[in-house]
Design an enzyme around this catalytic site. Structure first.
Site, PDB file in Angstrom:
ATOM      1  N   TYR A   5       0.822  -1.219   0.000  1.00  0.00           N
ATOM      2  CA  TYR A   5       0.000   0.000   0.000  1.00  0.00           C
ATOM      3  C   TYR A   5       0.850   1.261   0.000  1.00  0.00           C
ATOM      4  O   TYR A   5       0.356   2.353  -0.236  1.00  0.00           O
ATOM      5  CB  TYR A   5      -0.951   0.024   1.214  1.00  0.00           C
TER       6      TYR A   5
ATOM      7  N   LYS B 243       3.168 -15.404   2.216  1.00  0.00           N
ATOM      8  CA  LYS B 243       3.108 -16.131   0.941  1.00  0.00           C
ATOM      9  C   LYS B 243       4.551 -16.440   0.565  1.00  0.00           C
ATOM     10  O   LYS B 243       5.047 -16.065  -0.498  1.00  0.00           O
ATOM     11  CB  LYS B 243       2.394 -15.239  -0.099  1.00  0.00           C
TER      12      LYS B 243
ATOM     13  N   ASP C 227      -3.399 -17.921   1.556  1.00  0.00           N
ATOM     14  CA  ASP C 227      -4.587 -18.555   0.963  1.00  0.00           C
ATOM     15  C   ASP C 227      -5.118 -19.640   1.896  1.00  0.00           C
ATOM     16  O   ASP C 227      -6.327 -19.768   2.127  1.00  0.00           O
ATOM     17  CB  ASP C 227      -4.281 -19.094  -0.441  1.00  0.00           C
TER      18      ASP C 227
ATOM     19  N   ASP D 280      -5.199  -6.605   6.121  1.00  0.00           N
ATOM     20  CA  ASP D 280      -6.399  -5.857   5.734  1.00  0.00           C
ATOM     21  C   ASP D 280      -7.517  -6.844   5.392  1.00  0.00           C
ATOM     22  O   ASP D 280      -8.659  -6.737   5.859  1.00  0.00           O
ATOM     23  CB  ASP D 280      -6.023  -4.994   4.514  1.00  0.00           C
TER      24      ASP D 280
ATOM     25  N   ASP E 180     -10.856  -8.380   8.080  1.00  0.00           N
ATOM     26  CA  ASP E 180     -12.274  -8.235   7.727  1.00  0.00           C
ATOM     27  C   ASP E 180     -12.966  -9.600   7.691  1.00  0.00           C
ATOM     28  O   ASP E 180     -14.134  -9.723   8.066  1.00  0.00           O
ATOM     29  CB  ASP E 180     -12.429  -7.533   6.371  1.00  0.00           C
TER      30      ASP E 180
END
Ligand code: NAD
Length: 366
Positions: A146, A195, A227, A251, A255
């Site tokens: 980001y 990852k 994942d 992020d 959620d």
């Protein structure tokens, strides 16, 4: 005679339901402070739409300076339709980014806890929710993709765009230490989500986390690819304790975890910087302009954020736990705000409460 402990709290009520829920949290904080022998001094500050209306800028310099000088910052929420058409630099949300960067808040802590009284709210099956869930997600907040270099070029079918992710040793080690420390105070289990089978940044995260792990021999460390973590969160949410991860993965996963608990009106958060610097505490929901000023906002996420403030910034663990126990009791007693009802569910007679009544119920339980 021992001197009374006094802490300075910067209060940023913000917009929409912000002032209502922050007022609720202060009442609860004051009651806890009285019970556990300390005092809180508040300074109310402007940010977001309220600051735009008063001064023409979303984050006045005075707010930044006063927040820096406090022991902790308590925020409601910012934003609303009134300011939605302003240019990006003047949007209320700029205040959040400005506060995060000026306070150096690099660690975002998002606990996701299933309250036994609210398991029907969860979209997961009862045999999974019955086993409980109490996860602390620690998300890196100021680095990664980001904040990496990005670019765009070309026209028509030649259009291209890229984002880049970079992490350095200091960025990883400082947040890893926070996550290990939190795990030590909880169930002593830390899962690094990355990852690392593909991304070199993830490989660096694993390397650094492995290097410092021996300093925390009581914490059991494991790893999951992101994942797989997304799948395991819905399959066995009860088996996680602390999850440490990068900005973008955090992020998304925070959620997902929030959704598993079933209500955003219940989820607190903390953002921390270096030790000794003020942390910022806020509910994860927004300013809910659709219900502002109607005594309909659920104050519990903000009250639980206040409990995190007491624990993490002021070291007042007993007061923090007392507030959390009071919230659990209020929910177990059957009290509900409208957002806590599952679709088709109705509250028992006299148990559906507005912001003021829910706050009074928590105060009574405290
Ligand atoms: P929102 O979280 O404000 O509201 C989403 C829905 O949840 C609404 O129906 C709202 O009524 C309900 N809701 C939220 N909090 C509640 C509570 N405590 N009790 C009961 N119901 C609650 O998200 P949104 O509608 O996407 O955004 C509204 C404004 O808030 C926007 O301006 C947005 O930019 C801003 N926002 C601010 C923050 C922040 O300050 N950290 C975070 C998210 C959104």
């Amino acid at each position: 005679m021992t001197q009374e402990k006094v802490y300075k709290i910067a209060l940023i009520p913000g917009d929409g339901i912000g002032p209502d829920i922050v007022t609720a949290a202060c009442e609860v904080l004051d009651k806890a402070a009285g019970r556990f022998g300390f005092r809180l001094e508040y300074e109310e500050l402007l940010a977001g739409g309220a600051a735009l209306d008063a001064s023409g800028e979303p984050l006045p310099q005075y707010t930044v300076e006063a927040a820096k000088g406090a022991d902790a910052v308590m925020l409601g929420a910012v934003g609303g339709p009134k300011w939605d058409t302003l240019p990006t630099a003047l949007r209320p949300e700029k205040a959040l980014l400005g506060l995060r960067s000026s306070l150096g808040l690099f660690a975002n802590l998002r606990p996701a806890r299933m309250f036994p009284a609210l398991v029907a709210q969860s979209p997961l099956r009862p045999e999974i929710t019955a086993q409980g869930m109490d996860i602390m997600i620690v998300r890196e907040l100021t680095g990664g993709i980001y904040f990496g270099e990005q670019g765009r070029s070309g026209r028509g079918e030649e259009r291209k765009a890229y984002d880049t992710e970079a992490y350095s040793y200091p960025e990883i080690v400082r947040i890893a230490r926070i996550a290990f420390g939190l795990a030590q105070g909880r169930n002593k289990q830390l899962t690094l989500v990355d990852k690392a089978n593909i991304l070199t940044t993830s490989q660096l995260w694993r390397e650094v986390v492995k290097e410092i792990a021996p300093e925390y021999p009581d914490v059991q460390l494991d790893y999951l690819y992101v994942d797989n973590a997304a799948m395991q969160l819905v399959k066995r949410p009860y088996s996680f304790d602390v999850i440490l991860t990068s900005n973008m993965f955090g992020d998304i996963l925070s959620d997902e975890a929030a959704q598993i608990t079933g209500s955003i009106g219940l989820l607190p958060s903390a953002s921390l910087g270096l030790p000794g610097k003020p942390g910022m505490y806020e509910p994860i929901h927004g300013s809910a302009p659709d219900i502002a000023g109607q005594n309909k906002a659920n104050p519990l996420a903000t009250i639980l954020s206040a409990a995190m403030l007491l624990r993490l910034s002021l070291g007042e663990e007993d007061a923090a736990a007392a507030i959390e126990d009071a919230v659990t009791k209020v929910l177990a007693d059957g009290y509900r705000s409208p957002d806590l009802l599952a679709p088709g569910e109705t509250a028992q007679e006299g148990m559906l409460l507005g912001t003021l009544e829910m706050t009074s119920a928590v105060l009574a339980a405290l």
